[in-house]
Design an enzyme around this catalytic site. Structure first.
Site, PDB file in Angstrom:
ATOM      1  N   ASP A 114      -5.781  41.202   2.354  1.00 34.09           N
ATOM      2  CA  ASP A 114      -5.546  40.471   3.209  1.00 34.09           C
ATOM      3  C   ASP A 114      -4.558  40.801   4.249  1.00 34.09           C
ATOM      4  OD1 ASP A 114      -6.436  38.671   5.491  1.00 34.09           O
ATOM      5  OD2 ASP A 114      -8.037  37.917   4.457  1.00 34.09           O
ATOM      6  N   HIS A 150      -8.619  41.566   5.666  1.00 35.57           N
ATOM      7  CA  HIS A 150      -9.992  39.742   5.758  1.00 35.57           C
ATOM      8  C   HIS A 150     -11.227  39.430   5.949  1.00 35.57           C
ATOM      9  CE1 HIS A 150      -9.072  35.226   6.843  1.00 35.57           C
ATOM     10  NE2 HIS A 150      -9.866  35.178   8.329  1.00 35.57           N
ATOM     11  N   SER A 190     -12.305  32.521   6.485  1.00 34.24           N
ATOM     12  CA  SER A 190     -11.325  32.645   7.837  1.00 34.24           C
ATOM     13  C   SER A 190     -10.606  31.051   8.037  1.00 34.24           C
ATOM     14  CB  SER A 190     -11.663  32.934   8.429  1.00 34.24           C
ATOM     15  OG  SER A 190     -10.460  33.321   9.801  1.00 34.24           O
TER      16      SER A 190
END
Length: 712
Positions: A657, A689, A582
């Site tokens: 995602d 995600h 991320s």
């Protein structure tokens, strides 16, 4: 004085090491042991107890039963699932909403009930089939929920009241709004007496769809997702109030909702006034406003806070239980998140806490002593400890042992709490603390044994280095192989996150180490983790140093960590890798491209590539808009740096995602094609995600194997 001594002792230690003696019989870990999707993961976690409160009486819950825990820690069973009939099995939750009544509230996917364990019968029940986002109020026994995109309330007698008719994927009722930013976690808010319900209505019809695709049907199907990108059109939110007695709904007259955020909804103790923080789109002008709950009319603006960077409301106001004319407001306007007492007309009474530490959570109130129970990191920036704050004097009293990472839960009166805590060498302890006396008394409920006993455990170390500013202390963790030999040179991986609202280093078990680090150490790697400026729990200036230039200050600090690694003779600087997910994926690729001769191998998961493709609420807080900050967006974008790639880089993403949308990865791959550089790429179909379930085991094996193939 004691807290100052503890802090000096902690920071004065350059490196704190946690290691255990090894034997020839020690077993090796697998990812099935270490990863949360693994088949043996639960057995490798520290022993725990599931606890809650019935008034001031401590209660426990096991898979098939519930009961009380006495002052000595002994259990007494009050009910079992077999008492409840055939609809009940181990997937249930229990609460004890009425301190003076022997009633337990139980719910599953079919129904919610109140069970009287003395009479051994169900005294009230309500269907909950088909409900989403349900929110039950124990006072009125009414529940708010979403069904088929519409918002409903079912009263205690089971009568269903439909509050909306135009709900859809574009008009969203009773759910979290603003992409879960500003502390928002839900979309319905009951008044204290359960007779009124405040709720969010979000119109996102004007927001652009991101074209997600479900590949699993015979013919792949289009599953669009509303995704407001930085600088683009955002949704519009309004707040309604439903009155259970009259059946009427009014909307708060907050004015045009365009480019505004409404958050942290709270109720006055009498249920007649609604409060919320209102924030402009630029997120630098925040106001606390009150509204009449019957008419929706604005009654007052009680507080305003502005900034040349951003203001970030995270907590609703909370009224003092013993004084309905005063409330607690949290703000970091003096540089750190602290508590302020205001009266209900908006006059500041006093700043209650102050100092170079962060109030991390308000746990509740001790009504008898008129104190507020908080968690803060006053003892050390990487600790979480429990304090009582006297509302008259502001005096803070430490309520736990002053070490480690504590998670306390208060009883109804606030005079007792159970404390689940961990320390670098303590997997988990659970205490019950009684604060009715001048000196708190502690009962020990659990001292969890080391679940990793018998395994070849790595060495975990913690220390500090200076940030790139030469002044600020940054905390790091280092994980070394269990058979570490300082005469050898080891391949080393820098694990990084680095972004807002997160941290990697904490005075918890193994210094808060992720299990994958143990797996890597077992395979002969050193893993280094450091919290740079921009991460959480260090105050406003520490966090806001990255404003309008995400990744830049963070990289400077991470490279100071690399400079430290260079001083260690056992770190092989020719075999240095980097990995993150991320924001950490963004940092991984940023480091690979800005320092291409330093990092040989990188694995970036779910990476942001260009902040113009990220969502409005988070992205514009830290970067402003692409229109107002073109230089910042250009500097932080990785697209034009694709040509710099030298080392081996693997990019991994969830194919679906919906947080960092695939446009990021795919655009970077396109840039690499044009630049002639050669990253590797892997996508997980159907995953978002973060990889869920056993896919996470596959993911971490893939990450590990990439370093095995190219770094070792």
């Amino acid at each position: 004085m004691m807290m100052r001594k503890i802090k000096k002792l902690f920071i004065g230690l350059t490196v704190l090491t946690l290691s255990l003696p090894m034997s020839a019989q020690d077993k090796l870990f697998t990812l099935e042991d270490l990863n949360f999707g693994g088949t043996n993961y639960r057995n490798m976690q520290p022993q725990n107890m599931w606890l809650t409160w019935w008034g001031d009486q401590l209660m426990y819950q096991d898979a098939e039963e519930g009961g009380l825990v006495d002052a000595k820690g002994n259990r007494k069973t009050l009910f079992t699932l077999s008492n409840l009939g055939t609809n009940w099995h181990s997937a249930f939750s229990a609460r004890y909403p009425y301190a003076q009544q022997p009633l337990v509230y139980l719910s599953n996917k079919k129904e919610r009930i109140l069970y009287d364990w003395q009479a051994k019968k169900v005294v009230w029940k309500q269907s909950c089939q088909g409900e989403q986002f349900s929110d039950w109020n124990p006072v009125s026994r009414a529940v708010a929920y979403v069904k088929g995109d519409q918002l409903y309330v079912r009263d205690a007698e089971g009568q269903e009241h439909q509050l909306s008719t135009d709900g859809s994927r574009e008009i969203v009722y009773g759910q979290s709004v603003h992409r879960n930013e500003f502390g928002i976690r839900k979309g319905t808010f009951w008044s204290p007496d359960g007779q009124r319900l405040a709720f969010y209505r979000m119109d996102q019809s004007m927001v652009t769809d991101y074209p997600q695709v479900d590949i699993f049907p015979r013919e792949a199907t289009y599953e669009p997702d509303k995704y407001p990108m930085a600088g683009e059109t955002s949704h519009k939110v309004t707040v309604g109030v439903y009155d259970l007695k009259t059946g009427q709904t009014c909307y708060l007259q907050a004015g045009d909702p365009t480019d505004r955020y409404f958050t942290n909804i709270a109720w006055a103790p009498d249920g007649n006034t609604v409060y919320m923080f209102e924030l402009n789109r630029d997120q630098n002008d925040c106001r606390l406003v009150s509204y009449n709950a019957t008419t929706g009319e604005k009654t007052a603006e009680l507080y305003r806070e502005t900034s040349d960077k951003y203001v970030e409301p995270q907590h609703p106001i909370e009224f003092l239980p013993w004084d309905s004319d005063k409330f607690i407001l949290q703000s970091q306007r003096d540089g750190y998140n602290h508590l302020y007492i205001y009266n209900k007309v908006g006059k500041l009474v006093k700043q209650l806490t102050q100092g170079k530490f962060v109030v991390q959570q308000v746990l509740g109130f001790n009504k008898k002593q008129k104190s507020i129970i908080i968690t803060s990191n006053e003892a050390s920036p990487i600790q979480h400890n429990t304090y009582a704050v006297d509302t008259k004097t502001g005096k803070r009293t430490l309520l736990d042992n002053g070490r480690g990472s504590h998670q306390a839960v208060l009883s109804e009166s606030g005079q007792r709490f159970y404390d689940k805590y961990t320390e670098p060498d303590v997997p988990r302890n659970i205490d019950v603390v009684d604060i009715t006396r001048r000196t708190p008394t502690t009962t020990h409920l659990l001292q969890a044994p080391d679940p990793w006993k018998g395994y070849a455990q790595p060495t975990f170390e913690c220390g500090t280095i200076k940030a790139a500013d030469g002044v600020t202390d940054l905390y790091y963790r280092m994980v070394k192989p269990h058979d570490f030999d300082p005469a050898k040179k080891y391949p080393t991986v820098v694990y990084v996150y680095g972004g807002p609202h997160a941290h990697n280093v904490e005075a918890a078990w193994h210094w808060y180490s992720r299990s994958w680090e143990t797996y890597m150490a077992q395979k002969g790697y050193i893993v280094f983790i450091m919290d740079n400026r921009g991460s959480e729990n260090r105050g406003r200036d520490f966090e806001q140093a990255t404003f309008r230039q995400l990744g830049q200050i963070e990289m400077q600090d991470q490279m100071k960590g690399v400079d430290y690694l260079r001083t260690l003779p056992y770190v092989d600087m020719q075999r240095l890798g980097v990995h993150g997910w991320s924001f950490g994926g963004f940092m991984t690729i940023s480091l690979m491209l800005n320092y291409p001769d330093v990092f040989k191998v990188g694995v970036a998961g779910g990476p942001v590539i260009d902040w113009k493709w990220y969502e409005i609420m988070y992205g514009e807080r830290y970067m402003d808009t692409p229109q107002s900050n073109p230089e910042g967006y250009a500097k932080t974008s990785l697209i034009n740096k694709a040509k710099n790639l030298k080392g081996k880089l693997q990019i991994i993403t969830g194919y679906n995602d919906n947080t960092v949308v695939p446009q990021h990865c795919l655009s970077f791959l396109d840039a690499c094609v044009k630049a002639g550089t050669q990253p590797d790429f892997f996508a997980y179909p159907g995953e978002e995600h973060n990889m869920r379930g056993h896919a996470s085991v596959h993911l971490h094996e893939r990450i590990t194997q990439y370093f095995e193939d190219y770094l070792k």
